[in-house]
Design an enzyme around this catalytic site. Structure first.
Site, PDB file in Angstrom:
ATOM      1  N   TYR A 139       0.839  -1.210   0.000  1.00 48.43           N
ATOM      2  CA  TYR A 139       0.000   0.000   0.000  1.00 48.43           C
ATOM      3  C   TYR A 139       0.873   1.259   0.000  1.00 48.43           C
ATOM      4  O   TYR A 139       0.662   2.182  -0.798  1.00 48.43           O
ATOM      5  CB  TYR A 139      -0.908  -0.021   1.232  1.00 48.43           C
TER       6      TYR A 139
HETATM    7  P1  NAD Z   1     -12.187   4.986   2.614  1.00 46.93           P
HETATM    8  O1  NAD Z   1     -11.965   3.651   2.024  1.00 46.93           O
HETATM    9  O2  NAD Z   1     -13.228   5.125   3.663  1.00 46.93           O
HETATM   10  O3  NAD Z   1     -12.476   6.048   1.458  1.00 46.93           O
HETATM   11  C1  NAD Z   1     -11.968   5.926   0.143  1.00 46.93           C
HETATM   12  C2  NAD Z   1     -13.154   5.997  -0.816  1.00 46.93           C
HETATM   13  O4  NAD Z   1     -12.651   5.942  -2.160  1.00 46.93           O
HETATM   14  C3  NAD Z   1     -14.124   4.821  -0.670  1.00 46.93           C
HETATM   15  O5  NAD Z   1     -15.423   5.280  -0.333  1.00 46.93           O
HETATM   16  C4  NAD Z   1     -14.089   4.127  -2.028  1.00 46.93           C
HETATM   17  O6  NAD Z   1     -15.359   3.611  -2.418  1.00 46.93           O
HETATM   18  C5  NAD Z   1     -13.606   5.243  -2.943  1.00 46.93           C
HETATM   19  N1  NAD Z   1     -12.950   4.740  -4.152  1.00 46.93           N
HETATM   20  C6  NAD Z   1     -11.976   3.789  -4.233  1.00 46.93           C
HETATM   21  N2  NAD Z   1     -11.643   3.568  -5.518  1.00 46.93           N
HETATM   22  C7  NAD Z   1     -12.403   4.401  -6.271  1.00 46.93           C
HETATM   23  C8  NAD Z   1     -12.535   4.624  -7.673  1.00 46.93           C
HETATM   24  N3  NAD Z   1     -11.828   3.909  -8.554  1.00 46.93           N
HETATM   25  N4  NAD Z   1     -13.423   5.552  -8.106  1.00 46.93           N
HETATM   26  C9  NAD Z   1     -14.185   6.242  -7.227  1.00 46.93           C
HETATM   27  N5  NAD Z   1     -14.111   6.068  -5.880  1.00 46.93           N
HETATM   28  C10 NAD Z   1     -13.242   5.150  -5.414  1.00 46.93           C
HETATM   29  O7  NAD Z   1     -10.769   5.457   3.183  1.00 46.93           O
HETATM   30  P2  NAD Z   1     -10.347   6.662   4.154  1.00 46.93           P
HETATM   31  O8  NAD Z   1      -9.815   6.066   5.401  1.00 46.93           O
HETATM   32  O9  NAD Z   1     -11.432   7.676   4.200  1.00 46.93           O
HETATM   33  O10 NAD Z   1      -9.107   7.266   3.350  1.00 46.93           O
HETATM   34  C11 NAD Z   1      -9.260   8.287   2.376  1.00 46.93           C
HETATM   35  C12 NAD Z   1      -7.937   8.483   1.663  1.00 46.93           C
HETATM   36  O11 NAD Z   1      -6.943   8.872   2.594  1.00 46.93           O
HETATM   37  C13 NAD Z   1      -7.412   7.215   0.981  1.00 46.93           C
HETATM   38  O12 NAD Z   1      -6.795   7.577  -0.231  1.00 46.93           O
HETATM   39  C14 NAD Z   1      -6.393   6.682   1.984  1.00 46.93           C
HETATM   40  O13 NAD Z   1      -5.414   5.900   1.363  1.00 46.93           O
HETATM   41  C15 NAD Z   1      -5.845   7.973   2.556  1.00 46.93           C
HETATM   42  N6  NAD Z   1      -5.306   7.824   3.912  1.00 46.93           N
HETATM   43  C16 NAD Z   1      -6.142   7.459   4.941  1.00 46.93           C
HETATM   44  C17 NAD Z   1      -5.619   7.355   6.234  1.00 46.93           C
HETATM   45  C18 NAD Z   1      -6.471   6.971   7.404  1.00 46.93           C
HETATM   46  O14 NAD Z   1      -5.933   6.881   8.511  1.00 46.93           O
HETATM   47  N7  NAD Z   1      -7.773   6.739   7.245  1.00 46.93           N
HETATM   48  C19 NAD Z   1      -4.272   7.644   6.474  1.00 46.93           C
HETATM   49  C20 NAD Z   1      -3.457   7.974   5.389  1.00 46.93           C
HETATM   50  C21 NAD Z   1      -3.989   8.093   4.119  1.00 46.93           C
HETATM   51  C1  UGA Z   2      -3.749   3.594   8.940  1.00 45.23           C
HETATM   52  C2  UGA Z   2      -4.687   3.403   7.735  1.00 45.23           C
HETATM   53  O1  UGA Z   2      -5.321   2.123   7.803  1.00 45.23           O
HETATM   54  C3  UGA Z   2      -3.980   3.511   6.426  1.00 45.23           C
HETATM   55  O2  UGA Z   2      -4.932   3.589   5.374  1.00 45.23           O
HETATM   56  C4  UGA Z   2      -3.172   4.748   6.437  1.00 45.23           C
HETATM   57  O3  UGA Z   2      -2.523   4.963   5.249  1.00 45.23           O
HETATM   58  C5  UGA Z   2      -2.201   4.734   7.607  1.00 45.23           C
HETATM   59  O4  UGA Z   2      -2.985   4.725   8.790  1.00 45.23           O
HETATM   60  C6  UGA Z   2      -1.351   5.964   7.634  1.00 45.23           C
HETATM   61  O5  UGA Z   2      -1.209   6.591   8.676  1.00 45.23           O
HETATM   62  O6  UGA Z   2      -0.800   6.280   6.599  1.00 45.23           O
HETATM   63  P1  UGA Z   2      -2.509   1.976  10.563  1.00 45.23           P
HETATM   64  O7  UGA Z   2      -1.620   2.924  11.263  1.00 45.23           O
HETATM   65  O8  UGA Z   2      -2.042   0.574  10.416  1.00 45.23           O
HETATM   66  O9  UGA Z   2      -2.910   2.455   9.105  1.00 45.23           O
HETATM   67  O10 UGA Z   2      -3.897   2.073  11.343  1.00 45.23           O
HETATM   68  P2  UGA Z   2      -4.804   0.984  12.034  1.00 45.23           P
HETATM   69  O11 UGA Z   2      -5.347   0.034  11.021  1.00 45.23           O
HETATM   70  O12 UGA Z   2      -5.777   1.709  12.872  1.00 45.23           O
HETATM   71  O13 UGA Z   2      -3.785   0.183  12.964  1.00 45.23           O
HETATM   72  C7  UGA Z   2      -3.131   0.778  14.090  1.00 45.23           C
HETATM   73  C8  UGA Z   2      -2.382  -0.300  14.830  1.00 45.23           C
HETATM   74  O14 UGA Z   2      -3.336  -1.226  15.365  1.00 45.23           O
HETATM   75  C9  UGA Z   2      -1.441  -1.119  13.952  1.00 45.23           C
HETATM   76  O15 UGA Z   2      -0.263  -1.382  14.638  1.00 45.23           O
HETATM   77  C10 UGA Z   2      -2.218  -2.414  13.700  1.00 45.23           C
HETATM   78  O16 UGA Z   2      -1.391  -3.546  13.524  1.00 45.23           O
HETATM   79  C11 UGA Z   2      -3.008  -2.539  14.990  1.00 45.23           C
HETATM   80  N1  UGA Z   2      -4.274  -3.310  14.788  1.00 45.23           N
HETATM   81  C12 UGA Z   2      -5.096  -3.024  13.761  1.00 45.23           C
HETATM   82  C13 UGA Z   2      -4.583  -4.311  15.698  1.00 45.23           C
HETATM   83  O17 UGA Z   2      -3.829  -4.578  16.646  1.00 45.23           O
HETATM   84  N2  UGA Z   2      -5.746  -5.020  15.520  1.00 45.23           N
HETATM   85  C14 UGA Z   2      -6.608  -4.754  14.503  1.00 45.23           C
HETATM   86  O18 UGA Z   2      -7.661  -5.419  14.396  1.00 45.23           O
HETATM   87  C15 UGA Z   2      -6.283  -3.716  13.593  1.00 45.23           C
END
Ligand code: NAD
Ligand code: UGA
Length: 305
Positions: A139
């Site tokens: 990823y």
């Molecule tokens: P999410 O999966 O809830 O939202 C992403 C949305 O994109 C989904 O609703 C999905 O249906 C849509 N999507 C995917 N492919 C698509 C396509 N081809 N066309 C149109 N729509 C499409 O994820 P999120 O947690 O809200 O994350 C949003 C963005 O931020 C993502 O790009 C993710 O990688 C990035 N991000 C999230 C986190 C986090 O902690 N949540 C951290 C770092 C980066």
């Molecule tokens: C998150 C998001 O899932 C990614 O999309 C994003 O890109 C990333 O943050 C980011 O900061 O860039 P992550 O930090 O792994 O990734 O977030 P969580 O899925 O909430 O996990 C946090 C920690 O909890 C990790 O160490 C994971 O291994 C742990 N975890 C997760 C568990 O112990 N149990 C679970 O069921 C899920």
């Protein structure tokens, strides 16, 4: 302003869409409702606004009259080894290439949702943006590829892009594959939570309203071609976060200890000097307050179901 938000039905995208509308902007939300997690949750996220259903890997982004694109659509989740990689390539690299090309052609500014996962196990903590990125998950590799694509389009086609590296965003509507969503769900239902690894891995957990404000600030004031860390305030280990949630909820979380997940970073901690200096942004929500909001949200949903 008239903004396009891709991924508008997702966790962060739905909060961003609502915040933009509250601030008086017009928003065109786009999402194809992938089945990475329950589509009903995305429909619930998008209940308060219209979302155009379009797969951006297939359909062209219509930017007529748009002042900016928030490009959040993508395939998230660091646990990304194996054949699922095809989805990551498709929804991150292929989609972003198309979004960047169209935005460059139409002269529309883009804010792109990149990730702390581009750093991997970083050589420095707190980690400044110029640290050499060495992702340890597939990823993270695709997110870094998207950043590089934005630079390539900037150089050859004049793309105006601002890149945000979000650090583990949490709060109401958090994706159900993420740790806090599973923790509050397990507590609300009285079932145990599967903890990966020793629980001493740490994150700069970032409350979603803070991440959303940084995203809007980046569109309004971010320097073109610049990458900003969007993170935290306070770093916590998983065991500290579990203890904080137990305090907030007044309940005890049962733990099932599982092996560490592949692709999981040991630590994330952003150096936020750049975003503080250039955008005057900092995370303001303490972990306990953000956990309280997420806990309340999850408990209400379970009570209503
Ligand atoms: P999410 O999966 O809830 O939202 C992403 C949305 O994109 C989904 O609703 C999905 O249906 C849509 N999507 C995917 N492919 C698509 C396509 N081809 N066309 C149109 N729509 C499409 O994820 P999120 O947690 O809200 O994350 C949003 C963005 O931020 C993502 O790009 C993710 O990688 C990035 N991000 C999230 C986190 C986090 O902690 N949540 C951290 C770092 C980066
Ligand atoms: C998150 C998001 O899932 C990614 O999309 C994003 O890109 C990333 O943050 C980011 O900061 O860039 P992550 O930090 O792994 O990734 O977030 P969580 O899925 O909430 O996990 C946090 C920690 O909890 C990790 O160490 C994971 O291994 C742990 N975890 C997760 C568990 O112990 N149990 C679970 O069921 C899920």
């Amino acid at each position: 302003m008239r903004y396009v938000v891709t991924g508008a039905a997702g966790f962060i995208g739905s909060h961003l869409t609502e915040a933009l509308q509250e601030q008086g902007h017009e928003v065109v939300g786009i999402d194809c409702f992938t089945d990475y997690y329950d589509v009903a949750l995305k429909e619930e996220n998008a209940r308060g606004f219209d979302v155009l259903r379009a797969d951006l890997a297939e359909e062209d982004l219509d930017l007529a009259g748009a002042d900016g694109v928030f490009h959040l659509a993508g395939q998230p989740g660091v646990r990304s080894f194996g054949d699922v990689f095809d989805e990551y390539v498709h929804r991150n690299l292929v989609v972003s290439r198309r979004v960047f090309e169209r935005s460059a052609r139409d002269g529309v500014r883009v804010v792109f949702a990149s990730s702390s996962s581009v750093y991997g196990d970083a050589e420095r903590y707190p980690t400044p943006e110029e640290t050499e990125p060495r992702p340890i998950s597939p990823y993270g590799v695709t997110k870094l590829g998207c950043e590089q694509l934005a630079y390539a389009y900037a150089r050859s086609f004049g793309l105006e892009a601002v890149l945000l590296r979000y650090f583990t965003v949490y709060g109401p509507r958090q994706r159900p594959d993420m740790a806090f969503a599973r923790m509050v769900g397990a507590l609300a239902r009285g079932v145990p939570f599967e903890l990966y690894g020793d629980g001493l891995q740490s994150r700069a957990f970032t409350f979603v309203a803070d991440a959303v404000q940084a995203t809007i600030d980046a569109m309004e004031r971010g320097s073109t071609g610049t990458v900003y860390n969007v993170g935290g305030g306070m770093e916590a280990t998983m065991r500290e976060a579990i203890a904080a949630l137990e305090d907030v909820s007044g309940r005890t979380l049962g733990l099932l200890e599982r092996p560490a997940a592949r692709g999981d970073m040991r630590r994330t901690a952003p150096d936020t000097t750049r975003i503080e200096r250039e955008l005057d942004w900092r995370a303001t929500t303490p972990l306990e307050e953000g956990l309280q909001a997420q806990w309340q949200w999850a408990a209400n949903r379970v009570a209503a179901s």
